[in-house]
Design an enzyme around this catalytic site. Structure first.
Site, PDB file in Angstrom:
ATOM      1  N   HIS A 298       0.943  -1.156   0.088  1.00  0.00           N
ATOM      2  CA  HIS A 298       0.110  -0.023   0.181  1.00  0.00           C
ATOM      3  C   HIS A 298       0.623   1.134   0.140  1.00  0.00           C
ATOM      4  O   HIS A 298       1.741   1.479   0.900  1.00  0.00           O
ATOM      5  CB  HIS A 298      -0.775  -0.027   1.330  1.00  0.00           C
ATOM      6  CG  HIS A 298      -1.798  -0.920   1.359  1.00  0.00           C
ATOM      7  ND1 HIS A 298      -3.266  -0.512   1.006  1.00  0.00           N
ATOM      8  CD2 HIS A 298      -1.901  -2.110   1.786  1.00  0.00           C
ATOM      9  CE1 HIS A 298      -4.048  -1.772   1.264  1.00  0.00           C
ATOM     10  NE2 HIS A 298      -3.106  -2.639   1.540  1.00  0.00           N
ATOM     11  N   HIS A 341      -3.219  -0.404  11.842  1.00  0.00           N
ATOM     12  CA  HIS A 341      -1.935   0.852  11.894  1.00  0.00           C
ATOM     13  C   HIS A 341      -2.404   1.512  13.094  1.00  0.00           C
ATOM     14  O   HIS A 341      -3.643   1.599  13.686  1.00  0.00           O
ATOM     15  CB  HIS A 341      -1.943   1.632  10.803  1.00  0.00           C
ATOM     16  CG  HIS A 341      -3.222   2.537  10.598  1.00  0.00           C
ATOM     17  ND1 HIS A 341      -4.178   1.980   9.946  1.00  0.00           N
ATOM     18  CD2 HIS A 341      -3.354   3.755  10.381  1.00  0.00           C
ATOM     19  CE1 HIS A 341      -5.146   2.695   9.639  1.00  0.00           C
ATOM     20  NE2 HIS A 341      -4.641   4.205  10.119  1.00  0.00           N
ATOM     21  N   GLU A 347      -8.139  11.130  13.386  1.00  0.00           N
ATOM     22  CA  GLU A 347      -8.857  10.725  12.156  1.00  0.00           C
ATOM     23  C   GLU A 347     -10.224  10.609  12.420  1.00  0.00           C
ATOM     24  O   GLU A 347     -10.624   9.910  13.218  1.00  0.00           O
ATOM     25  CB  GLU A 347      -8.360   9.361  11.276  1.00  0.00           C
ATOM     26  CG  GLU A 347      -7.243   9.177  10.981  1.00  0.00           C
ATOM     27  CD  GLU A 347      -6.625   7.815  10.411  1.00  0.00           C
ATOM     28  OE1 GLU A 347      -7.214   6.837  10.784  1.00  0.00           O
ATOM     29  OE2 GLU A 347      -5.490   7.572  10.231  1.00  0.00           O
ATOM     30  N   HIS A 374     -11.156   8.036  15.357  1.00  0.00           N
ATOM     31  CA  HIS A 374      -9.692   7.246  15.930  1.00  0.00           C
ATOM     32  C   HIS A 374      -8.666   8.196  16.574  1.00  0.00           C
ATOM     33  O   HIS A 374      -7.937   8.885  15.403  1.00  0.00           O
ATOM     34  CB  HIS A 374      -9.036   6.228  14.870  1.00  0.00           C
ATOM     35  CG  HIS A 374     -10.054   5.300  14.549  1.00  0.00           C
ATOM     36  ND1 HIS A 374     -10.211   4.843  13.228  1.00  0.00           N
ATOM     37  CD2 HIS A 374     -11.163   4.594  15.284  1.00  0.00           C
ATOM     38  CE1 HIS A 374     -11.151   3.989  13.219  1.00  0.00           C
ATOM     39  NE2 HIS A 374     -11.670   3.844  14.406  1.00  0.00           N
ATOM     40  N   HIS A 380      -6.282   0.587  14.993  1.00  0.00           N
ATOM     41  CA  HIS A 380      -7.323   0.556  14.089  1.00  0.00           C
ATOM     42  C   HIS A 380      -7.313  -0.074  13.125  1.00  0.00           C
ATOM     43  O   HIS A 380      -5.827  -0.298  12.770  1.00  0.00           O
ATOM     44  CB  HIS A 380      -8.183   1.728  14.274  1.00  0.00           C
ATOM     45  CG  HIS A 380      -7.412   2.886  13.588  1.00  0.00           C
ATOM     46  ND1 HIS A 380      -6.493   3.750  14.199  1.00  0.00           N
ATOM     47  CD2 HIS A 380      -7.561   3.356  12.084  1.00  0.00           C
ATOM     48  CE1 HIS A 380      -6.032   4.637  13.136  1.00  0.00           C
ATOM     49  NE2 HIS A 380      -6.565   4.399  11.966  1.00  0.00           N
TER      50      HIS A 380
END
Length: 443
Positions: A298, A341, A347, A374, A380
């Site tokens: 990613h 992560h 966020e 988060h 999460h």
């Protein structure tokens, strides 16, 4: 009466014209000859208008960061009576001190239905934020739910407003002209610009990021090169449209966290011509040019950044606006949903339509109109059901086009308001989605 206003708003929205290009020096006149040539403030402005500058930045900021627009209007903004305090409703502003920052992962269902006759401003509900509005740092997360068009006018001196409709379209009647924003689009209203929100449907619901810091701008592309992410030409600015209305009009101003009201004898949306770069925009999120892997693993989610509000530390955003738009996944030997992560950034994520590829949708899950928070370093990632499914999936090219999610990502923890921390639509069992992630280690 409400349905008549909605039908009128729909007709206006269908006939709107726009100027394109983010950050450009736009110019527009609703009446030929209203825009003076060669001088911003001539001794006598054309057509008996008043010249006025609206500055969204300090006069001496670098040219690349300087934001201002010249307005040519029927009456100057200075012609108004005193403002007096009015009820703040469910609007809250930084610094947020009702509760303490919470390290736990939090998720909310959509806002409950509004009381009949609730306009966009009355339906604005603050979830939380950070920083200090008076110091022009930080941001706030709001939600809204309305079933009536506004007959008053609003402006926010504390910050710019990024409006993300999730249900029902909006007609934004601003000083510089009209914008229509529907689900899948976002609207940006600069600091201090006056506007009125009219509904294009029976009800409207969505999200708002109030940015106290430096104005949103397009992110630098770095090694990506000259093209990709949000294209400047896809941002649409309004053309001039004015109201020459005599009679009482309520004008509400948000200043240092409180709402203030004054009754004008005319509409303040009376700008006949203008030019500058401190302007509202609307942007279709489906035009976002997604950059991703064509081999394995990613890239960081920063590749999904639409707009960024920089801080005094290079690369560390006051707030980023990120969209997870339709895209292809082709990574080889790669766990394709977002990975587990922990992050120094905080966020807040919302869902406009469909499902998010790292969370289970449906009753009690992550649903359109809902949102999750988060905070920094909270662990999460995909829930158990998503992990099990993705781990066993056949890795053929996969099109993600059944959802549209976004994120407000910010450098500081987001402190929830008291009303958000105790809300009936807060999901008390959010942590349960990660239960059942069993041990698979077999040395």
């Amino acid at each position: 009466m409400t349905s008549d206003v909605t039908e009128q708003a729909k007709k206006i929205a269908e006939g709107l014209e726009y100027s394109t290009g983010f950050g450009n020096e736009h110019s527009s006149e609703a009446v030929p000859g209203a825009l003076p040539l060669g001088r911003n403030s001539p001794q006598r402005a054309p057509l008996g208008l008043y010249a006025e500058q609206l500055s969204g930045s300090a006069f001496t900021e670098p040219r690349a960061h300087n934001q201002r627009s010249w307005l040519y209007r029927i009456r100057p903004s200075a012609a108004h009576p005193p403002f007096t305090r009015t009820d703040n409703g469910a609007v809250r502003t930084a610094p947020f001190t009702e509760t303490v920052p919470d390290p736990n992962r939090l998720r909310w269902n959509p806002l409950p239905d509004p009381a009949p006759g609730t306009d966009w401003l009355a339906g604005l509900w603050t979830l939380g934020g950070n920083g200090d509005a008076a110091q022009r740092t930080g941001m706030a997360v709001h939600l809204y739910h309305a079933d009536a068009s506004m007959d008053r006018v609003f402006s926010d001196a504390d910050g710019e407003l990024l409006i993300v409709p999730e249900r029902g379209g909006l007609l934004l009647r601003t000083e510089l002209g009209d914008l229509a924003a529907r689900p899948g689009e976002v609207a940006l209203i600069p600091r201090g610009v006056r506007f009125r929100v009219e509904l294009l449907d029976a009800t409207a619901r969505g999200y708002v990021c109030e940015n106290y810091g430096r104005p949103f701008q397009l992110p630098d592309l770095g090694p990506i090169g000259a093209n990709g992410l949000a294209n400047p030409r896809d941002f649409r600015a309004p053309v001039a449209a004015y109201e020459d209305v005599e009679g009482e009009v309520e004008v509400v101003n948000k200043f240092c966290g409180n709402l203030w009201t004054a009754t004008y004898t005319h509409s303040p949306l009376d700008v006949v011509a203008w030019h500058g770069n401190h302007v509202p925009y609307v942007y279709d999120l489906r035009t976002f040019n997604v950059i991703g892997t064509i081999s394995y693993d990613h890239p960081d989610p920063s590749i999904f950044t639409v707009l960024t509000s920089p801080s005094d530390t290079p690369g560390l955003a006051n707030v980023d606006f990120v969209v997870f738009a339709p895209r292809w996944l082709v990574g080889e030997d790669t766990f394709r949903p977002p990975y587990f992560h922990r992050n120094v950034m905080s966020e807040y994520m919302g869902l406009i339509e469909g499902a998010y590829d790292a969370k289970t949708a449906g009753e009690g899950g992550f649903v359109p109109g809902g949102g999750s928070l988060h905070n920094m370093m909270s662990a999460h990632g995909p829930d158990r059901e998503t992990f099990d499914r993705a781990s066993a999936a056949e890795l053929v090219p996969q099109r993600i086009d059944d959802g549209l999610a976004f994120m407000f990502e910010t450098r500081w923890p987001v402190t929830a308001t008291g009303q958000a921390a105790g809300a009936g639509h807060l999901q008390r069992g959010y942590d349960d989605v990660w239960q059942g992630l069993e041990r698979h280690f077999r040395p």
